[in-house]
Design an enzyme around this catalytic site. Structure first.
Site, mmCIF file in Angstrom:
data_model
loop_
_atom_site.group_PDB
_atom_site.id
_atom_site.type_symbol
_atom_site.label_atom_id
_atom_site.label_comp_id
_atom_site.label_asym_id
_atom_site.label_seq_id
_atom_site.Cartn_x
_atom_site.Cartn_y
_atom_site.Cartn_z
ATOM 1 N N ARG A 89 0.819 -1.208 0.000
ATOM 2 C CA ARG A 89 0.000 0.000 0.000
ATOM 3 C C ARG A 89 0.853 1.259 0.000
ATOM 4 N NH1 ARG A 89 -5.207 0.119 1.627
ATOM 5 N NH2 ARG A 89 -4.920 2.095 2.678
ATOM 6 N N ARG A 142 8.634 6.147 -4.832
ATOM 7 C CA ARG A 142 8.715 6.945 -6.061
ATOM 8 C C ARG A 142 10.093 7.569 -6.259
ATOM 9 N NH1 ARG A 142 3.794 10.148 -4.835
ATOM 10 N NH2 ARG A 142 2.182 8.571 -5.042
ATOM 11 N N ARG A 156 -7.918 -5.216 13.729
ATOM 12 C CA ARG A 156 -7.172 -4.236 14.488
ATOM 13 C C ARG A 156 -8.094 -3.048 14.709
ATOM 14 N NH1 ARG A 156 -3.379 -4.218 18.152
ATOM 15 N NH2 ARG A 156 -1.873 -2.529 17.943
ATOM 16 N N ARG A 209 -0.503 8.523 14.540
ATOM 17 C CA ARG A 209 -0.695 9.752 13.749
ATOM 18 C C ARG A 209 -1.335 10.836 14.607
ATOM 19 N NH1 ARG A 209 -3.282 7.148 8.205
ATOM 20 N NH2 ARG A 209 -4.895 6.217 9.488
ATOM 21 N N GLU A 251 -4.196 9.436 17.137
ATOM 22 C CA GLU A 251 -4.690 8.104 16.731
ATOM 23 C C GLU A 251 -3.802 7.033 17.352
ATOM 24 O OE1 GLU A 251 -5.624 7.640 12.523
ATOM 25 O OE2 GLU A 251 -4.866 5.588 12.574
ATOM 26 N N TYR A 274 -8.781 -5.616 3.312
ATOM 27 C CA TYR A 274 -8.302 -4.280 3.668
ATOM 28 C C TYR A 274 -8.347 -3.452 2.393
ATOM 29 C CZ TYR A 274 -4.672 -0.978 5.406
ATOM 30 O OH TYR A 274 -3.956 0.125 5.797
ATOM 31 N N ASP A 299 -9.685 0.128 0.019
ATOM 32 C CA ASP A 299 -10.016 1.555 0.063
ATOM 33 C C ASP A 299 -11.480 1.793 -0.325
ATOM 34 O OD1 ASP A 299 -7.455 2.244 0.769
ATOM 35 O OD2 ASP A 299 -6.774 2.432 -1.303
HETATM 36 N N1 UDP Z 1 3.462 2.627 6.833
HETATM 37 C C1 UDP Z 1 4.702 2.821 7.385
HETATM 38 N N2 UDP Z 1 5.084 4.075 7.742
HETATM 39 C C2 UDP Z 1 4.276 5.148 7.573
HETATM 40 C C3 UDP Z 1 3.004 4.946 7.004
HETATM 41 C C4 UDP Z 1 2.619 3.676 6.646
HETATM 42 O O1 UDP Z 1 5.468 1.885 7.555
HETATM 43 O O2 UDP Z 1 4.685 6.274 7.940
HETATM 44 C C5 UDP Z 1 3.065 1.243 6.444
HETATM 45 C C6 UDP Z 1 2.382 0.500 7.570
HETATM 46 O O3 UDP Z 1 2.799 -0.841 7.504
HETATM 47 C C7 UDP Z 1 0.925 0.605 7.225
HETATM 48 C C8 UDP Z 1 0.945 0.565 5.702
HETATM 49 O O4 UDP Z 1 2.155 1.250 5.364
HETATM 50 O O5 UDP Z 1 0.195 -0.467 7.765
HETATM 51 C C9 UDP Z 1 -0.246 1.217 5.044
HETATM 52 O O6 UDP Z 1 -0.357 2.557 5.478
HETATM 53 P P1 UDP Z 1 -1.558 3.499 5.081
HETATM 54 O O7 UDP Z 1 -1.209 4.853 5.559
HETATM 55 O O8 UDP Z 1 -1.880 3.288 3.652
HETATM 56 O O9 UDP Z 1 -2.739 2.881 5.944
HETATM 57 P P2 UDP Z 1 -4.196 3.447 6.297
HETATM 58 O O10 UDP Z 1 -4.294 4.859 5.815
HETATM 59 O O11 UDP Z 1 -5.160 2.519 5.631
HETATM 60 O O12 UDP Z 1 -4.236 3.351 7.772
#
Ligand code: UDP
Length: 382
Positions: free
Chosen positions: A172, A176, A252, A283, A306, A360, A362
């Site tokens: 996910r 880049r 989770r 976050r 969060e 999981y 979007d």
């Molecule tokens: N992830 C990470 N560092 C970050 C953000 C995301 O390692 O700063 C990894 C982490 O394993 C997470 C996955 O990327 O479960 C997907 O993150 P995303 O932000 O897409 O998840 P969501 O927004 O669905 O919570």
């Protein structure tokens, strides 16, 4: 007589209900929560007047024109480009991992330098596929980036060591080789100006909705209605539907702690990720930045911390909400058993959405899946 009983007023259920109604069918939507919109529920915060993403940040993004046109029938979208940042030991890094991140970490300036650096510092798994998230991450970005920006965040989020998590989770997270901090590559991105709740409300116009109604209870008391319905659209937990006969699936959960601050800008961006393991939150969300123009006259700000948590189901003393399915091998195995049962035992039930499909995915993918179900049922999308 009700044609379709829709269990869950989230995205899947609401798209299906709207379409079934457009095809002339009688629908009833029930939801056990006190509100519609599932986990995309938004509401205006009483203390500040700021539109709050109650269950965490939801940014709509898609490259599917059909999906984009569909949601635009029910909401006006403000453009929002997600450009979160990560903090590790007081240093700021851009996300998703891009040239800005690589420059800050390693001093490299060109994509060629970045690729060479990564090549020198990653483990080559070309002969054996990475077995887990840790191996996958190290193969993609090397040890340093993994340690600073992935390991802590991921282990907090999932409550498990990275070497026991499926590699697919990290897919996910885009990687880049340009200076583009736009998190999603999709053609269309935004957030409904009046919030997701209003969008769902618009979809459900004219459709009866019963809140605070548990489906299993409802089915007990209205067995005739349920029996006579053409189909049930079930968007709750897959394992719960089958009374956990093959065991419980893991989810989770998250917990949010809100704070109102006497300032109009706390962190300068909607989402800041905390990637150190010993900082409890994953976050901080500053809601006003999801639509800065709309909130420009408000002199306060609302932030949400969060925290990931263990999921506690409906039988525990303090239940919380399931957010993410944990799609590792053992859970997927159990989910497959339920899915087989689904076909054999409940042919007149359509299972859809993150919880009932145990996927999981979007928001746009949920809509794609709902549209697929609509087409199977009615042939066309109206
Ligand atoms: N992830 C990470 N560092 C970050 C953000 C995301 O390692 O700063 C990894 C982490 O394993 C997470 C996955 O990327 O479960 C997907 O993150 P995303 O932000 O897409 O998840 P969501 O927004 O669905 O919570």
């Amino acid at each position: 007589m009700i044609d379709y009983i829709i269990v869950g007023a989230g995205l899947f259920g609401s798209v299906f209900a709207q379409q079934a109604t457009a095809h002339g069918k009688k629908c009833l939507v029930i939801d056990k929560r006190t509100h519609i919109a599932g986990n995309i529920y938004t509401k205006i915060d009483n203390n500040t007047g700021i539109l709050k993403h109650v269950y965490g940040p939801h940014i709509f993004h898609t490259s599917d024109e059909i999906v984009w046109n569909y949601v635009n029938n029910y909401a006006k979208f403000s453009l929002f480009i997600n450009s979160p940042i990560a903090i590790y030991k007081s240093e700021i890094y851009n996300l998703p991992f891009n040239m800005n991140t690589f420059n800050k970490l390693w001093g490299v300036v060109t994509p060629y330098e970045a690729k060479e650096y990564i090549k020198r510092n990653t483990v080559d798994f070309s002969t054996k596929r990475p077995k887990n998230l840790e191996e996958q991450a190290i193969a993609l970005v090397g040890m340093e980036l993994y340690t600073k920006l992935i390991k802590g965040y991921t282990e907090k989020q999932w409550g498990k060591p990275c070497n026991s998590l499926p590699a697919s989770i990290i897919n996910r997270l885009p990687l880049r080789f340009n200076y583009d901090n736009n998190y999603f590559c999709d053609t269309y991105q935004g957030i409904p100006k009046d919030g997701y709740t209003k969008m769902i409300q618009n979809m459900l116009t004219g459709i009866p909705v019963e809140l605070e109604t548990n489906y299993l209870e409802f089915a007990k008391h209205h067995s005739k209605l349920v029996k006579n319905a053409k189909k049930i659209i079930y968007t709750g937990k897959l394992d719960e539907y089958f009374n956990y006969c093959y065991g419980k699936l893991d989810y989770r959960s998250l917990k949010f702690e809100d704070k109102v601050l006497d300032m109009d800008n706390y962190q300068g961006v909607a989402v800041v990720n905390f990637t150190e393991k010993n900082i409890k939150q994953t976050r901080i969300i500053e809601h006003r930045h999801f639509d800065s123009k709309f909130h420009s006259s408000i002199d306060k700000t609302l932030i949400s911390y969060e925290y990931p948590e263990e999921y506690r189901d409906e039988n525990s003393e303090y239940p919380n909400d399931p957010y993410y399915p944990v799609n590792d091998k053992s859970n997927n195995c159990i989910a497959e058993q339920y899915k087989m049962l689904r076909k054999n035992v409940s042919p007149n039930v359509i299972f859809g959405g993150r919880l009932a499909e145990y996927k999981y995915y979007d928001m746009d993918k949920v809509i794609v899946s709902a549209i697929r179900a609509v087409k199977m049922e009615f042939g066309t999308l109206k």
